[in-house]
Scaffold this motif. Structure first.
Motif, mmCIF file in Angstrom:
data_model
loop_
_atom_site.group_PDB
_atom_site.id
_atom_site.type_symbol
_atom_site.label_atom_id
_atom_site.label_comp_id
_atom_site.label_asym_id
_atom_site.label_seq_id
_atom_site.Cartn_x
_atom_site.Cartn_y
_atom_site.Cartn_z
ATOM 1 N N TYR A 96 10.426 16.184 17.288
ATOM 2 C CA TYR A 96 10.383 14.797 17.752
ATOM 3 C C TYR A 96 11.796 14.311 18.034
ATOM 4 N N ASN A 97 11.950 13.689 19.182
ATOM 5 C CA ASN A 97 13.261 13.180 19.564
ATOM 6 C C ASN A 97 13.299 11.672 19.307
ATOM 7 N N ASP A 98 14.121 11.254 18.325
ATOM 8 C CA ASP A 98 14.142 9.835 17.917
ATOM 9 C C ASP A 98 14.505 8.907 19.070
ATOM 10 N N SER A 99 15.473 9.318 19.909
ATOM 11 C CA SER A 99 15.922 8.375 20.935
ATOM 12 C C SER A 99 14.928 8.259 22.097
ATOM 13 N N SER A 100 14.391 9.391 22.543
ATOM 14 C CA SER A 100 13.443 9.290 23.672
ATOM 15 C C SER A 100 12.026 8.986 23.206
ATOM 16 N N GLN A 101 11.795 9.085 21.909
ATOM 17 C CA GLN A 101 10.457 8.909 21.315
ATOM 18 C C GLN A 101 9.441 9.853 21.952
ATOM 19 N N LYS A 102 9.922 11.054 22.231
ATOM 20 C CA LYS A 102 9.015 12.055 22.807
ATOM 21 C C LYS A 102 9.061 13.324 21.954
ATOM 22 N N TRP A 103 8.013 14.122 22.102
ATOM 23 C CA TRP A 103 7.953 15.417 21.437
ATOM 24 C C TRP A 103 8.411 16.504 22.410
ATOM 25 N N THR A 104 9.231 17.415 21.914
ATOM 26 C CA THR A 104 9.584 18.599 22.702
ATOM 27 C C THR A 104 8.826 19.779 22.103
ATOM 28 N N VAL A 105 8.036 20.428 22.946
ATOM 29 C CA VAL A 105 7.186 21.527 22.479
ATOM 30 C C VAL A 105 7.642 22.810 23.151
ATOM 31 N N LYS A 106 7.890 23.840 22.341
ATOM 32 C CA LYS A 106 8.288 25.129 22.925
ATOM 33 C C LYS A 106 7.197 26.157 22.673
ATOM 34 N N SER A 107 7.074 27.068 23.628
ATOM 35 C CA SER A 107 6.000 28.058 23.489
ATOM 36 C C SER A 107 6.562 29.474 23.484
ATOM 37 N N SER A 108 5.668 30.412 23.134
ATOM 38 C CA SER A 108 6.062 31.828 23.038
ATOM 39 C C SER A 108 6.491 32.389 24.387
ATOM 40 N N GLN A 109 6.120 31.731 25.474
ATOM 41 C CA GLN A 109 6.527 32.180 26.817
ATOM 42 C C GLN A 109 7.937 31.703 27.149
ATOM 43 N N PRO A 366 3.810 10.018 8.161
ATOM 44 C CA PRO A 366 4.794 8.962 8.406
ATOM 45 C C PRO A 366 6.003 9.386 9.255
ATOM 46 N N ASP A 367 6.489 10.609 9.036
ATOM 47 C CA ASP A 367 7.697 11.017 9.772
ATOM 48 C C ASP A 367 7.378 11.697 11.098
ATOM 49 N N PHE A 368 6.116 11.648 11.487
ATOM 50 C CA PHE A 368 5.715 12.371 12.695
ATOM 51 C C PHE A 368 4.983 11.401 13.642
ATOM 52 N N PRO A 369 5.753 10.500 14.286
ATOM 53 C CA PRO A 369 5.118 9.476 15.133
ATOM 54 C C PRO A 369 4.383 10.112 16.320
ATOM 55 N N ASN A 370 3.343 9.443 16.747
ATOM 56 C CA ASN A 370 2.584 9.864 17.936
ATOM 57 C C ASN A 370 2.091 11.308 17.851
ATOM 58 N N PHE A 371 1.915 11.753 16.609
ATOM 59 C CA PHE A 371 1.356 13.093 16.389
ATOM 60 C C PHE A 371 0.042 12.946 15.627
ATOM 61 N N PHE A 372 -0.973 13.670 16.056
ATOM 62 C CA PHE A 372 -2.296 13.531 15.445
ATOM 63 C C PHE A 372 -2.814 14.900 15.024
ATOM 64 N N LEU A 373 -3.048 15.006 13.737
ATOM 65 C CA LEU A 373 -3.466 16.282 13.159
ATOM 66 C C LEU A 373 -4.986 16.297 13.068
ATOM 67 N N MET A 374 -5.623 16.807 14.105
ATOM 68 C CA MET A 374 -7.091 16.792 14.146
ATOM 69 C C MET A 374 -7.640 17.744 13.081
ATOM 70 N N LEU A 375 -8.707 17.318 12.418
ATOM 71 C CA LEU A 375 -9.325 18.074 11.313
ATOM 72 C C LEU A 375 -8.306 18.383 10.216
ATOM 73 N N GLY A 376 -7.424 17.418 9.982
ATOM 74 C CA GLY A 376 -6.381 17.603 8.973
ATOM 75 C C GLY A 376 -6.914 17.489 7.553
ATOM 76 N N ILE A 412 2.908 5.125 17.437
ATOM 77 C CA ILE A 412 1.812 5.170 16.454
ATOM 78 C C ILE A 412 2.346 5.952 15.258
ATOM 79 N N GLN A 413 2.706 5.159 14.254
ATOM 80 C CA GLN A 413 3.396 5.772 13.119
ATOM 81 C C GLN A 413 2.935 5.094 11.839
ATOM 82 N N VAL A 414 2.458 5.879 10.899
ATOM 83 C CA VAL A 414 1.902 5.297 9.677
ATOM 84 C C VAL A 414 3.025 4.998 8.670
#
Ligand code: NAP
Length: 474
Positions: A96-109, A366-376, A412-414
């Motif tokens: 999670y990037n605090d300033s842009s409020q976006k997630w950067t996701v990297k993949s195996s490719q 709490p520390d993972f804004p805009n992240f949703f852990l489905m079936l958590g 969206i941050q608890v």
């Protein structure tokens, strides 16, 4: 299963810039990975179906695994989810990037993606658990976990050992014993409570009626939710009435064992010494018959070690085997791991879950804004249709995203204190359940706290319908 319906429902609220990352070459999750003989679902077909995509063509009252897989494949193409899915791209890191409020996701490719919202739809019970038995690597025959079934191994004429007697094992054993030329030795550590599930095919007339009168499918869905709800109430509450219902359920399972198994010695071995449903009940109508067949052998002596040509039990006996099957379950606390996961201010998921694996309403950290852990953690899995659970959780998150779209929420941050309150509630409720009555199961974490939802289905649904923004950071 969760990922597909997420795409469909996100599009419904106008979100179309979606990327789905899938680690393998195809969809299906559980139903892609579990192809063992006898694989099926013990939730009725019409309840194990998306609410928006009824399927009048289910062949059986309880759906076979391969048919569920085909159902998801049909949905995948029908809704054009293939256009937004990238296969063979395992997620390696999410930061999670605090300033842009976006997630950067990297993949195996080696690809990098940016996202405003990030969902983990990686399922539950997907990381196989191999038993910690000495000599496991010494076995010279074929060996595999049930969720990694090696179909290239011809079992004809072989002596097959199965470790475990949970829901998976009983399905596998029943299917293998059915083939006379396979000799099956079952290594049981703890007996299981079984409930009889009579399955049968839907007739062509019944299927036609489902097509002409879709309310019939809805009715089955409703009825099955009511039955499961009554059951979970008896397991998670401790009123006088709940206790009586629980006793009745245990009596029913005991009676099934008594009528299905003739030999008193075998029956004693199959009788659990813990309360009904302390572990997840096995729903199976074939196992008791299978275990009484001449080509089935139940071993209850503890396992000492695995040797080149079989399993040695503590009484000194070597049980010679050609093939070894681990029906030993899954790591129920793996969730989206293994994956590097870093939230606000560099907080890793390991740090966030150092004390306890938990998430507010199962989905928010709490520390993972805009992240949703489905079936958590603490989702009501194991005792309801997991599809229905995913749909409820999705509806909850989408209501929050709509508020974000309307400018009512910037993220969206608890709040951390909301998670603490949630944890205290879970702990208090757990004390009322049958799951803490003295057994080991994947319902509990390593400290004996709840990993599943320790309350009634009704209360959980009510919680999902009540979107609480007071617990979010404003
Ligand atoms: P499980 O319920 O966790 O059962 C694992 C089995 O392996 C247990 O019998 C366990 O014994 C045994 N075991 C584990 N480690 C062992 C060791 N070191 N030595 C000897 N025995 C060992 O796993 P599962 O059967 O794969 O089922 C997991 C869940 O998946 C189910 O509870 C169910 O929710 C779901 N499932 C659903 C369906 C369906 O039809 N919907 C079908 C299959 C699975 P102990 O009991 O002594 O720990």
């Amino acid at each position: 299963m969760t990922g597909l319906q997420l795409v469909i429902k996100l599009r419904d609220i106008g979100i179309t810039d979606i990327t789905v990352l899938e680690k393998t070459h195809t969809i299906g999750g559980t139903w892609r990975e579990n192809t063992y003989p006898g694989v099926a679902c013990d939730v009725p077909s019409h309840a194990y179906t998306y609410s928006f995509e009824p399927n009048p063509d289910w062949s059986m009252h309880f759906p076979p695994g391969a048919e569920i897989y085909q159902y998801f494949k049909k949905v995948f193409y029908k809704y054009g989810i293939n256009f937004v899915t990238r296969f063979n791209e395992a997620v390696t890191s999410c930061v999670y990037n605090d300033s842009s409020q976006k997630w950067t996701v990297k993949s195996s490719q080696g690809n990098t993606y940016e996202a405003d919202f990030l969902f983990s739809a990686t399922g539950i019970l997907h990381q196989p658990m191999l038993p910690d038995i000495s000599g496991i690597d010494n076995f010279s025959g074929a060996k595999f976990h049930t969720s990694r079934w090696d179909h290239s191994v011809d079992l004809k004429g072989k002596r097959v050992g199965v470790i475990g007697t949970g829901s998976t094992a009983t399905q596998v054993i029943s299917a293998l014993v059915n083939q006379d030329d396979i000799d099956v030795t079952v290594f049981q550590r703890t007996p299981q409570w079984l409930v009889k599930m009579d399955d049968r095919q839907f007739s062509p007339e019944e299927k036609q009626r489902f097509k002409n009168q879709p309310w019939r499918m809805k009715l089955i869905r409703k009825m099955s939710a009511i039955v499961y709800s009554l059951g979970t109430k008896a397991l998670t509450c401790d009123s006088w009435l709940d206790k009586q219902i629980h006793k009745l359920m245990e009596w029913n399972a005991r009676r099934y064992l008594e009528t299905a198994v003739n030999d008193p010695v075998l029956r004693a071995k199959l009788t659990p010494a813990y309360k009904f449903s302390c572990k997840r009940v096995v729903i199976n109508a074939k196992y008791y018959d299978a275990i009484q067949q001449p080509n089935a052998h139940l071993v209850t002596d503890a396992i000492e070690c695995i040797e080149t040509n079989g399993i040695r039990t503590k009484d000194g006996t070597l049980h010679e085997l050609d093939v070894l099957v681990f029906a030993t379950g899954f790591d129920a606390a793996a969730f989206m791991r293994p994956m590097e996961f870093v939230g606000k201010n560099g907080v890793t998921i390991e740090k966030a879950w150092q004390k306890k694996i938990t998430a507010y309403r199962s989905m928010f950290l709490p520390d993972f804004p805009n992240f949703f852990l489905m079936l958590g953690p603490n989702s009501p899995i194991g005792n309801q249709s997991v599809i229905e659970i995913s749909e409820h959780q999705t509806a909850y998150v989408l209501q929050l995203i709509k508020k974000w779209q309307d400018g009512q929420l910037s993220t969206i941050q608890v709040k951390p204190e909301a998670v603490e309150k949630w944890r205290a509630m879970i702990k208090e409720r757990m004390g009322h359940t049958v799951w803490v009555s003295g057994c080991n199961s994947w319902y509990l974490d390593a400290d004996g706290d709840a990993l599943s939802w320790p309350d009634t289905w009704q209360n959980w649904v009510a919680l999902m319908k009540n979107v609480n923004t007071d617990d979010l950071v404003k």
